[in-house]
Design an enzyme around this catalytic site. Structure first.
Site, short mmCIF file in Angstrom:
data_model
loop_
_atom_site.label_atom_id
_atom_site.label_comp_id
_atom_site.label_asym_id
_atom_site.label_seq_id
_atom_site.Cartn_x
_atom_site.Cartn_y
_atom_site.Cartn_z
N GLU A 1 9.16 -8.40 -3.36
CA GLU A 1 8.15 -9.49 -3.18
C GLU A 1 8.48 -10.11 -3.51
O GLU A 1 8.04 -12.10 -3.21
CB GLU A 1 7.08 -9.09 -3.65
CG GLU A 1 6.96 -9.22 -4.94
CD GLU A 1 7.16 -7.78 -5.97
OE1 GLU A 1 8.07 -6.98 -5.28
OE2 GLU A 1 7.42 -7.60 -7.26
N CYS B 1 9.85 -0.92 -8.37
CA CYS B 1 10.21 -1.05 -9.04
C CYS B 1 9.38 0.03 -10.39
O CYS B 1 9.58 1.56 -10.08
CB CYS B 1 9.61 -2.07 -9.94
SG CYS B 1 10.58 -2.30 -11.45
N HIS C 1 12.18 -6.06 -7.14
CA HIS C 1 11.33 -6.57 -6.52
C HIS C 1 11.39 -7.20 -5.68
O HIS C 1 11.28 -8.94 -5.31
CB HIS C 1 10.52 -7.63 -7.79
CG HIS C 1 9.42 -7.10 -9.17
ND1 HIS C 1 8.76 -6.55 -8.83
CD2 HIS C 1 10.40 -6.95 -10.35
CE1 HIS C 1 9.02 -5.80 -10.41
NE2 HIS C 1 9.62 -5.87 -10.87
N1 GLN Z 1 8.45 -0.25 -16.52
C1 GLN Z 1 8.91 -0.37 -15.80
C2 GLN Z 1 10.52 -0.71 -16.62
O1 GLN Z 1 10.99 -1.21 -17.85
C3 GLN Z 1 9.28 -0.56 -15.26
C4 GLN Z 1 9.27 -2.24 -14.62
C5 GLN Z 1 7.98 -3.01 -13.70
O2 GLN Z 1 7.68 -2.41 -12.78
N2 GLN Z 1 8.81 -4.19 -13.41
O3 GLN Z 1 11.41 -0.25 -16.18
#
Ligand code: GLN
Length: 542
Positions: free
Chosen positions: A516, A380, A514
């Site tokens: 995980e 992410c 994600h």
């Molecule tokens: N801050 C980033 C966004 O909102 C990544 C978010 C995250 O890593 N879950 O896009």
């Protein structure tokens, strides 16, 4: 109708109520039953989505896009059952719904009160979507005696009355502390906690005792007698090395059989515990070690990256590899020499994150991983930082950045104002509320044929969970591709980059989702398995 099991906690918080509930779910499954786990959180936030991970731990996202408590992660990892938005509620959401109804005039001029309106809303939540399973396990957050938890205890007391004792049981988890000066285990806190519970009309059917050492029979007898619970239903839960040993440990102490007996079920056949026996076997036959550095912002609290920690553990376990994690605060990297921290690492990982603080340290670590050919997994924010690093280093866009940090000359990561979710279109702008408005939950990605990720997943269409507001800007895709950055996963409409990988690198993969969140100890996530094997290979090169 499902049978209901309510799990409460006493004496102190953090006793592992979530793990005990999840383990009981797994044990009931081993007897052939279907289960669902639910969590009632007494705090006033509408959901944990806007809470600081250092205070509250990670936010666990479900397929259907709910931002939930991290205990739902335990539930999924132990039972393999995917949680939904019906499985976690807070006082905040209950009150929000009630107040909205009141404003609409739904109460027809009546006075709105905790009893019956709040308690009814809690009961409705517990019963909703519960018909399709044999057992519904419901954990109450916090400890008995918390002021804000009172309506929850009142609601489950009423439910027991309405559903009948044969369909509903109460389990209470407490701590048995060892007082070194006296050289004794003390039962008094448990007695007080049960007294508190009975004073609000709840008599526990089973007491589970957390303790750091074996519990002598005398102590169990004492608790049995003072708390009015038969001796065989005082279940010891002595600390274990590995959380995945908890189901077996509770089973050895008769937990599952006692629960079933309370529902008048007498099991003659043996449960199938092979999955837990196998995990324990693997954990005890480690052959290799790898060192992975996680460069993040919330490294003081491991719970802030709970699922990630678990996913790496699962990925190692299946190949009998012990994954040692070095949690590195990315801000430290900004002012010190990188070799002081990353010289001996076998792989680098930048996890999800928010905000500018520490981001340059993460970019520095990614640059190091790329140039030194160290396996890199970006998750992410870790993919967004990789896009920035690649744009700066390979495209020469020195000021490349994300609009999350403010306006920038080269917005290689940019805010999405519109995207497709199934057949509908989701829209956002700068003024939208922060809570619950990210790109949340399961989205599909199409993988490029012949790419590393297509071979890792062994399929060409995947579904993974998301939680972010910003996206890699497709405007820069073509120029990055010319420099060997493969956009190997894209949203089905081809508009949103989901995965990038480097062609000239042994293992450099960054994903917008994600992974995980979907790893299970008995079904580790392929991306993590491949990454840990790449780390092992790297460790052998040195
Ligand atoms: N801050 C980033 C966004 O909102 C990544 C978010 C995250 O890593 N879950 O896009």
């Amino acid at each position: 109708m499902a049978r209901f099991i309510f799990i409460t906690g006493g004496v102190v918080s953090s006793l592992g109520k979530g793990l005990s509930s999840a383990s009981l779910g797994a044990l009931l499954q081993s007897h052939g039953y279907t289960v669902r786990l639910r969590k009632l959180d007494p705090y006033l936030n509408v959901d944990p989505g806007t809470m600081n991970p250092i205070q509250h731990g990670e936010v666990f996202v479900t397929d259907d896009g709910a931002e939930t408590d991290l205990d739902l992660g335990h539930y999924e990892r132990f039972t393999g059952v995917s949680a939904t938005k019906y499985d976690n509620i807070t006082s905040g959401r209950i009150y929000q719904n009630i107040i909205q109804k009141e404003r609409r005039g739904d109460y027809l001029g009546g006075t709105v009160q905790v009893i019956p309106h709040v308690t009814d809303a809690i009961k409705d939540f517990v019963l909703d979507h519960s018909d399709d399973v044999d057992f519904l396990l419901c954990e109450i957050g916090g400890t008995v005696g918390d002021i804000e938890a009172l309506p929850f205890f009142e609601a489950i007391r009423q439910l027991r009355n309405e559903l009948g004792h044969e369909n509903c049981i109460f389990i209470h988890l407490t701590l048995l502390p060892f007082i070194a000066a006296a050289g004794e285990l003390k039962t008094k806190p448990t007695q007080h906690s049960v007294k508190e519970l009975t004073s609000i009309g709840i008599q526990p059917d089973i007491i589970v005792l957390r303790c750091d050492r074996e519990i002598p029979e005398d102590e169990r007898k004492k608790i049995s007698s003072f708390c009015n619970v038969p001796f065989r239903r005082i279940i010891p839960a002595v600390d274990v090395k590995n959380i995945y040993d908890v189901p077996m440990n509770l089973h050895k102490n008769g937990f599952d059989f006692e629960v079933l007996k309370l529902f008048n079920i007498n099991r003659k056949t043996k449960p199938d515990l092979s999955r837990w026996i196998q995990i324990s076997k693997n954990a005890n036959s480690i052959e290799n070690n790898v060192n992975i550095t996680i460069v993040g912002k919330y490294v003081q609290l491991k719970d802030a990256y709970k699922s990630l920690d678990e996913a790496l553990y699962h990925a190692g376990l299946i190949n009998k590899i012990k994954v040692n994690i070095d949690w590195l605060d990315s801000e430290i990297l900004e002012n010190t020499h990188i070799l002081d921290h990353l010289n001996n690492t076998d792989a680098i990982l930048v996890p999800g994150g928010f905000g500018q603080r520490g981001s340059e340290g993460k970019i520095k670590a990614i640059n190091f991983a790329r140039e030194r050919k160290i396996p890199y997994l970006g998750i992410c924010f870790g993919m967004q930082m990789a896009i920035i690093e690649l744009s700066r280093s390979l495209l020469g866009l020195e000021n490349a950045s994300t609009t999350e940090f403010g306006t920038t000359e080269h917005p290689v990561v940019d805010l999405m104002t519109e995207w497709k979710k199934g057949k509908s279109v989701e829209k956002r702008d700068e003024n939208t509320d922060l809570g619950g408005t990210m790109r949340l939950g399961a989205y599909e990605a199409v993988l490029s044929e012949g790419s590393k990720v297509a071979s890792i997943y062994n399929m060409n269409k995947i579904s993974e969970r998301h939680r972010h507001r910003w996206e890699a800007n497709i405007f820069y895709k073509e120029s990055l591709e010319k420099k060997g950055v493969l956009f190997s996963g894209m949203s089905p409409d081809g508009k949103l980059p989901e995965i990038i990988e480097l062609l000239d690198h042994p293992w450099f993969v960054a994903v917008q989702f994600h992974p995980e969140l979907k790893s299970r100890p008995f079904d580790p996530h392929p991306l993590f398995v491949s990454y840990v094997l790449a780390a092992l290979e790297k460790s052998r090169l040195v």
